[in-house]
Write a protein that holds these residues in place. Structure first.
Motif, PDB file in Angstrom:
ATOM      1  N   ASN A   1       2.303   8.652  -1.318  1.00  0.00           N
ATOM      2  CA  ASN A   1       1.500   7.955  -2.317  1.00  0.00           C
ATOM      3  C   ASN A   1       1.405   6.496  -1.891  1.00  0.00           C
ATOM      4  O   ASN A   1       2.343   5.729  -2.065  1.00  0.00           O
ATOM      5  CB  ASN A   1       2.147   8.076  -3.700  1.00  0.00           C
ATOM      6  CG  ASN A   1       1.468   7.177  -4.726  1.00  0.00           C
ATOM      7  OD1 ASN A   1       0.323   6.769  -4.552  1.00  0.00           O
ATOM      8  ND2 ASN A   1       2.185   6.870  -5.799  1.00  0.00           N
TER       9      ASN A   1
ATOM     10  N   PRO B   1       6.545   8.059  -6.871  1.00  0.00           N
ATOM     11  CA  PRO B   1       6.443   6.639  -7.233  1.00  0.00           C
ATOM     12  C   PRO B   1       5.414   5.900  -6.387  1.00  0.00           C
ATOM     13  O   PRO B   1       5.024   6.350  -5.306  1.00  0.00           O
ATOM     14  CB  PRO B   1       7.866   6.113  -6.964  1.00  0.00           C
ATOM     15  CG  PRO B   1       8.739   7.321  -7.004  1.00  0.00           C
ATOM     16  CD  PRO B   1       7.902   8.439  -6.463  1.00  0.00           C
ATOM     17  N   ALA B   2       4.988   4.756  -6.899  1.00  0.00           N
ATOM     18  CA  ALA B   2       4.016   3.927  -6.186  1.00  0.00           C
ATOM     19  C   ALA B   2       4.551   3.526  -4.817  1.00  0.00           C
ATOM     20  O   ALA B   2       5.739   3.205  -4.663  1.00  0.00           O
ATOM     21  CB  ALA B   2       3.702   2.681  -7.006  1.00  0.00           C
TER      22      ALA B   2
ATOM     23  N   HIS C   1       0.344   2.732  -7.993  1.00  0.00           N
ATOM     24  CA  HIS C   1       0.748   3.374  -9.245  1.00  0.00           C
ATOM     25  C   HIS C   1       1.418   4.713  -8.952  1.00  0.00           C
ATOM     26  O   HIS C   1       1.124   5.364  -7.940  1.00  0.00           O
ATOM     27  CB  HIS C   1      -0.466   3.604 -10.154  1.00  0.00           C
ATOM     28  CG  HIS C   1      -1.254   2.361 -10.441  1.00  0.00           C
ATOM     29  ND1 HIS C   1      -0.860   1.427 -11.368  1.00  0.00           N
ATOM     30  CD2 HIS C   1      -2.409   1.898  -9.894  1.00  0.00           C
ATOM     31  CE1 HIS C   1      -1.739   0.436 -11.400  1.00  0.00           C
ATOM     32  NE2 HIS C   1      -2.688   0.694 -10.516  1.00  0.00           N
ATOM     33  N   ASN C   2       2.316   5.129  -9.854  1.00  0.00           N
ATOM     34  CA  ASN C   2       2.902   6.461  -9.739  1.00  0.00           C
ATOM     35  C   ASN C   2       1.793   7.510  -9.816  1.00  0.00           C
ATOM     36  O   ASN C   2       0.816   7.339 -10.548  1.00  0.00           O
ATOM     37  CB  ASN C   2       3.913   6.705 -10.854  1.00  0.00           C
ATOM     38  CG  ASN C   2       5.154   5.840 -10.715  1.00  0.00           C
ATOM     39  OD1 ASN C   2       5.246   5.006  -9.813  1.00  0.00           O
ATOM     40  ND2 ASN C   2       6.108   6.024 -11.608  1.00  0.00           N
ATOM     41  N   GLN C   3       1.966   8.596  -9.079  1.00  0.00           N
ATOM     42  CA  GLN C   3       0.949   9.640  -9.048  1.00  0.00           C
ATOM     43  C   GLN C   3       1.579  11.007  -9.292  1.00  0.00           C
ATOM     44  O   GLN C   3       2.525  11.391  -8.609  1.00  0.00           O
ATOM     45  CB  GLN C   3       0.227   9.651  -7.692  1.00  0.00           C
ATOM     46  CG  GLN C   3      -0.523   8.381  -7.357  1.00  0.00           C
ATOM     47  CD  GLN C   3      -1.742   8.166  -8.232  1.00  0.00           C
ATOM     48  OE1 GLN C   3      -2.320   9.116  -8.774  1.00  0.00           O
ATOM     49  NE2 GLN C   3      -2.155   6.907  -8.379  1.00  0.00           N
ATOM     50  N   LYS C   4       1.039  11.724 -10.292  1.00  0.00           N
ATOM     51  CA  LYS C   4       1.444  13.103 -10.522  1.00  0.00           C
ATOM     52  C   LYS C   4       0.534  14.016  -9.708  1.00  0.00           C
ATOM     53  O   LYS C   4      -0.676  13.796  -9.626  1.00  0.00           O
ATOM     54  CB  LYS C   4       1.354  13.458 -12.005  1.00  0.00           C
ATOM     55  CG  LYS C   4       2.359  12.717 -12.879  1.00  0.00           C
ATOM     56  CD  LYS C   4       2.253  13.157 -14.329  1.00  0.00           C
ATOM     57  CE  LYS C   4       3.291  12.455 -15.192  1.00  0.00           C
ATOM     58  NZ  LYS C   4       3.202  12.877 -16.621  1.00  0.00           N
TER      59      LYS C   4
ATOM     60  N   GLY D   1      13.152  10.716  -1.106  1.00  0.00           N
ATOM     61  CA  GLY D   1      12.555  10.703  -2.428  1.00  0.00           C
ATOM     62  C   GLY D   1      13.385  11.473  -3.433  1.00  0.00           C
ATOM     63  O   GLY D   1      14.587  11.697  -3.241  1.00  0.00           O
ATOM     64  N   SER D   2      12.732  11.903  -4.501  1.00  0.00           N
ATOM     65  CA  SER D   2      13.419  12.587  -5.589  1.00  0.00           C
ATOM     66  C   SER D   2      12.604  13.789  -6.038  1.00  0.00           C
ATOM     67  O   SER D   2      11.399  13.678  -6.297  1.00  0.00           O
ATOM     68  CB  SER D   2      13.618  11.627  -6.770  1.00  0.00           C
ATOM     69  OG  SER D   2      14.188  12.292  -7.876  1.00  0.00           O
TER      70      SER D   2
ATOM     71  N   GLU E   1       6.031  13.971  -9.475  1.00  0.00           N
ATOM     72  CA  GLU E   1       5.497  12.623  -9.629  1.00  0.00           C
ATOM     73  C   GLU E   1       6.089  11.760  -8.524  1.00  0.00           C
ATOM     74  O   GLU E   1       7.316  11.657  -8.394  1.00  0.00           O
ATOM     75  CB  GLU E   1       5.826  12.032 -10.994  1.00  0.00           C
ATOM     76  CG  GLU E   1       5.241  10.637 -11.196  1.00  0.00           C
ATOM     77  CD  GLU E   1       5.401  10.124 -12.617  1.00  0.00           C
ATOM     78  OE1 GLU E   1       5.044   8.960 -12.870  1.00  0.00           O
ATOM     79  OE2 GLU E   1       5.884  10.895 -13.468  1.00  0.00           O
TER      80      GLU E   1
ATOM     81  N   ASP F   1       5.376   5.097  -2.200  1.00  0.00           N
ATOM     82  CA  ASP F   1       6.580   5.837  -1.813  1.00  0.00           C
ATOM     83  C   ASP F   1       6.160   7.226  -1.345  1.00  0.00           C
ATOM     84  O   ASP F   1       4.971   7.551  -1.287  1.00  0.00           O
ATOM     85  CB  ASP F   1       7.544   5.922  -2.993  1.00  0.00           C
ATOM     86  CG  ASP F   1       8.995   6.125  -2.559  1.00  0.00           C
ATOM     87  OD1 ASP F   1       9.219   6.479  -1.378  1.00  0.00           O
ATOM     88  OD2 ASP F   1       9.895   5.943  -3.400  1.00  0.00           O
TER      89      ASP F   1
END
Length: 207
Positions: free
Chosen positions: A153, A196-197, A157-160, A180-181, A194, A199
């Motif tokens: 991403n 993170p921005a 912004h965070n992206q789902k 990541g997670s 999701e 990332d």
């Protein structure tokens, strides 16, 4: 299988326009005849058509077709034919009267990604990995022993996103996080996550 953009076989070996279009016998292959054409590179960004309810931005040429033995699959705003599919021998063809690739390039990828997905579906080709959110880029990497999913991403912004792995690579229901997670599970080779921005996520996939 053959997919072609506007005006294939337009000129002969001497650089002259063929009197029958598409030229060089391609009219029979594609199942159409040209009824009108415009060469408009300076205002090509105004060319657009619809294919299967998908808005598509064209470019450069606007070739209009009269269907002979093919099937119309897309139209310009005035209702004239823009896309034709045909069966020829054991193969299939799809002729598009403009250049969606130009629309995609000129918009830095913002225009036409759905069109290319539809063309892949039409051709029966399933992507190795598919994403529901075009902001996220996903790729598969294979080592001698494992298959890895990379999802990036690059936005602010965070992206789902839902990410689907082609069954051609196997059936997956576990994932080991390398970056990541992720604490979810695969369902029908699809995971929802999701990111993170600015990332990414790297998973080692398992069955």
């Amino acid at each position: 299988m053959l997919i072609a953009e506007g005006c294939p076989g337009y000129f002969d070996d001497n650089g002259r326009a063929n009197t029958r279009q598409p030229g060089l016998g391609l009219d029979e292959l594609f199942g159409v005849l040209e009824s009108a054409v415009e060469f408009m590179p300076d205002i090509g960004n105004e060319i657009a058509f619809t294919m299967d309810d998908c808005f598509v931005r064209g470019g450069l040429y606007r070739q209009v077709y009269e269907v002979t033995i093919g099937n119309a699959r897309g139209t310009y705003a005035d209702g004239t034919c823009a896309v034709v599919e045909n069966t020829y021998g054991k193969g299939r063809t799809l002729l598009v009267g403009s250049f969606p690739s130009v629309g995609y390039f000129d918009s830095d990828g913002a225009e036409n990604p759905e069109y290319f997905r539809k063309v892949l579906m039409w051709s029966g080709i399933e992507p190795h990995v598919a994403v529901s959110n075009p902001v996220v880029t996903a790729r598969l990497h294979k080592s001698a022993d494992h298959l890895y999913l990379w999802a990036l991403n690059t936005s602010a912004h965070n992206q789902k996103v839902a990410i689907r792995i082609s069954p051609a690579h196997g059936t997956f229901n576990t994932a080991k996080v390398k970056w990541g997670s992720f604490d979810g599970q695969f369902v029908d080779n699809t995971l929802d996550v999701e990111i993170p921005a600015e990332d990414g996520l790297v998973l080692q996939l398992g069955s």
